[in-house]
Design an enzyme around this catalytic site. Structure first.
Site, PDB file in Angstrom:
ATOM      1  N   ASN A   1      14.142  19.772   7.529  1.00 55.74           N
ATOM      2  CA  ASN A   1      13.888  19.888   8.846  1.00 55.74           C
ATOM      3  C   ASN A   1      12.436  19.529   9.353  1.00 55.74           C
ATOM      4  OD1 ASN A   1      15.715  20.771  11.342  1.00 55.74           O
ATOM      5  ND2 ASN A   1      14.030  22.356  11.506  1.00 55.74           N
TER       6      ASN A   1
ATOM      7  N   THR B   1      22.129  -7.083 -15.434  1.00 57.16           N
ATOM      8  CA  THR B   1      23.082  -6.425 -14.385  1.00 57.16           C
ATOM      9  C   THR B   1      24.144  -7.569 -14.185  1.00 57.16           C
ATOM     10  OG1 THR B   1      21.312  -5.173 -13.268  1.00 57.16           O
ATOM     11  CG2 THR B   1      23.461  -5.787 -11.897  1.00 57.16           C
TER      12      THR B   1
ATOM     13  N   LYS C   1      26.267 -10.277 -12.623  1.00 60.14           N
ATOM     14  CA  LYS C   1      26.313 -11.005 -11.506  1.00 60.14           C
ATOM     15  C   LYS C   1      27.469 -12.138 -11.441  1.00 60.14           C
ATOM     16  CE  LYS C   1      22.264  -8.940 -10.411  1.00 60.14           C
ATOM     17  NZ  LYS C   1      22.319  -8.084  -9.094  1.00 60.14           N
TER      18      LYS C   1
ATOM     19  N   ASP D   1      26.428  -3.198 -11.198  1.00 53.87           N
ATOM     20  CA  ASP D   1      25.559  -3.093  -9.872  1.00 53.87           C
ATOM     21  C   ASP D   1      25.621  -1.680  -9.081  1.00 53.87           C
ATOM     22  OD1 ASP D   1      23.115  -3.794  -8.687  1.00 53.87           O
ATOM     23  OD2 ASP D   1      23.951  -5.983  -8.480  1.00 53.87           O
TER      24      ASP D   1
ATOM     25  N   HIS E   1      20.627   4.750 -10.945  1.00 55.20           N
ATOM     26  CA  HIS E   1      20.242   3.700  -9.914  1.00 55.20           C
ATOM     27  C   HIS E   1      19.663   4.595  -8.854  1.00 55.20           C
ATOM     28  CE1 HIS E   1      20.109   0.085  -7.467  1.00 55.20           C
ATOM     29  NE2 HIS E   1      20.209  -0.583  -8.434  1.00 55.20           N
TER      30      HIS E   1
END
EC number: 4.1.1.39
Length: 475
Positions: free
Chosen positions: A123, A173, A175, A203, A294
């Protein structure tokens, strides 16, 4: 109301607003071994003294509210309140201060990162008296650390499971991160693993989209893992992203991964949330799964120097919540990361005991007692020419993850994996022979490329690639 309650509630109660510093700024306070300590970078509004700003942070993140309330008399505020016990100006930054706050341990639920963050940062960051506020570091006392399971397995157990020692682990990773069918995705996984990588990875935003549903991806990736293991004789893995829209769906995906017999799953711990992450970490320990983490969304929280939460705090929180790997920047690649600061939180992830070291951004000595360590993952814009620097910076207990630096090889995915594996083995051998990786790195890679046409081709493709931007995260 009983006479006793009436008396307690009325004694010392005076309606109205009073300065926070009268109650919550206590420069004579001696911190306890059981206190959770916080270092905040505070930028007060013009005209607000630093003592009032620091006290406001302590109040709003513990027992305080904007006015005096009669129910204060029903408890012991002195026992439960946060205390701003020290303030120091930030060198070179006008009207900016590091305010140290101590919180009694009884303010926090055992084993709950969610509750800890809700209390400390939930807060106070919207408080009008502050122009900006950043949580720079936390000291977690052993008495609180021991209420957490932490990482499902830890560094040594993972090495034993994989039977891989004496070098960093290699990953990639897949792609493009979105758009591949499950079968083509599995094919890319297989090629990378058979070429010499230890892991491949979903990913962060690969979940269960129309072009590739999660169950299909899990099946084809499992096939790729087992086929590459049979061919290479090495244990392989793919980080199967179990992150989902509900905790129930996330657990269903983790259960399916276990039934397939794969070694590791993955979670986006910030977007997925700490409650979900801790639940998944407990399941992974109970069922022998490694857990890759991640940090998607972290830069929204940690990149601004004056406001937010530093990643070293998020890294500590992950070690408590649970994960065997976490992305930690590269220092040399395309993503944010200054060397000393990065190595500071890398040590906080791996080591059992870390001394206070302000030159690396570590504000408190941290004792993790028996909590297992986490492998830092270097990922983002790295290629074979970076291998000597990465090996020297991160050492053996790390995962070096090359996405484009594997799949961008001109001869294909498997040759890209071969190039990275040869480069890594050459750097480790050179280091073990006493050579200076920082000074002789390029020469070491050139020598190795004479014996590996795959590495030679990779060296030619990426010889001009650099990411020369100044890091924003500085001391």
């Amino acid at each position: 109301m009983s006479p006793q309650t009436e008396t307690k509630a009325s004694v010392g109660f005076k309606a109205g607003v009073k300065d926070y510093k009268l109650t919550y700024y206590t420069p004579d306070y001696e911190t306890k071994d059981t206190d959770i300590l916080a270092a905040f970078r505070v930028t007060p509004q013009p005209g607000v003294p630093p003592e009032e700003a620091g006290a406001a942070v302590a109040a709003e993140s513990s027992t305080g509210t904007w006015t005096t309330v009669w129910t204060d008399g029903l408890t012991s505020l002195d026992r439960y309140k946060g205390r701003c016990y020290h303030i120091e100006p930030v060198a070179g930054d006008e009207n900016q201060y590091i305010c140290y706050v101590a919180y009694p341990l009884d303010l926090f639920e055992e084993g709950s990162v969610t509750n800890m963050f809700t209390s400390i940062v939930g807060n106070v960051f919207g408080f009008k008296a502050l122009r900006a506020l950043r949580l720079e570091d936390l000291r977690i006392p052993p008495s609180y650390t021991k209420t957490f399971q932490g990482p499902p397995h830890g560094i040594q157990v993972e090495r034993d499971k994989l039977n891989k020692y004496g070098r960093p682990l290699l990953g990639c990773t897949i792609k493009p991160k979105l758009g591949l069918s499950a079968k083509n995705y599995g094919r890319a996984v297989y090629e990378c693993l058979r070429g010499g990588l230890d892991f491949t990875k979903d990913d962060e935003n690969v979940n269960s989209q129309p072009f590739m549903r999660w169950r299909d991806r899990f099946l084809f990736c499992a096939e790729a893992i087992f086929k590459s293991q049979a061919e290479t004789g090495e244990i392989k893995g793919h980080y199967l992203n179990a992150t989902a829209g509900t905790c129930e769906e996330m657990m269903k995906r983790a259960v399916f991964a276990r039934e397939l017999g794969v070694p590791i799953v993955m979670h986006d711990y910030l977007t997925g949330g700490f409650t979900a992450n801790t639940s998944l970490a407990h399941y992974c320990r109970d069922n022998g799964l490694l857990l890759h983490i991640h940090r998607a969304m972290h830069a929204v929280i940690d990149r601004q120097k004056n406001h937010g939460i530093h990643f070293r705090v998020l890294a500590k929180a992950l070690r408590m919540s649970g994960g065997d790997h976490i992305h930690a920047g590269t220092v040399v690649g395309k993503l944010e990361g200054e060397r000393d600061i990065t190595l500071g939180f890398v040590d906080l992830l791996r080591d059992d005991f870390i001394e206070k070291d302000r030159s690396r951004g570590i504000y408190f000595t941290q004792d993790w007692v028996s909590l297992p360590g986490v492998l830092p993952v270097a990922s983002g814009g790295i290629h074979v020419w970076h291998m000597p620097a990465l090996t020297e910076i991160f050492g053996d207990d790390s995962v070096l993850q090359f996405g484009g630096g594997t799949l961008g090889h001109p001869w294909g995915n498997a040759p890209g994996a071969v190039a990275n594996r040869v480069a890594l083995e050459a750097c480790v051998q050179a280091r073990n022979e006493g050579r200076d990786l920082a000074r002789e790195g390029n020469e070491i890679i050139r020598e190795a490329s004479k014996w590996s046409p795959e590495l030679a081709a990779a060296c030619e493709v990426w010889k001009e690639i650099k990411f020369e931007f100044e890091a924003m995260d500085t001391l």
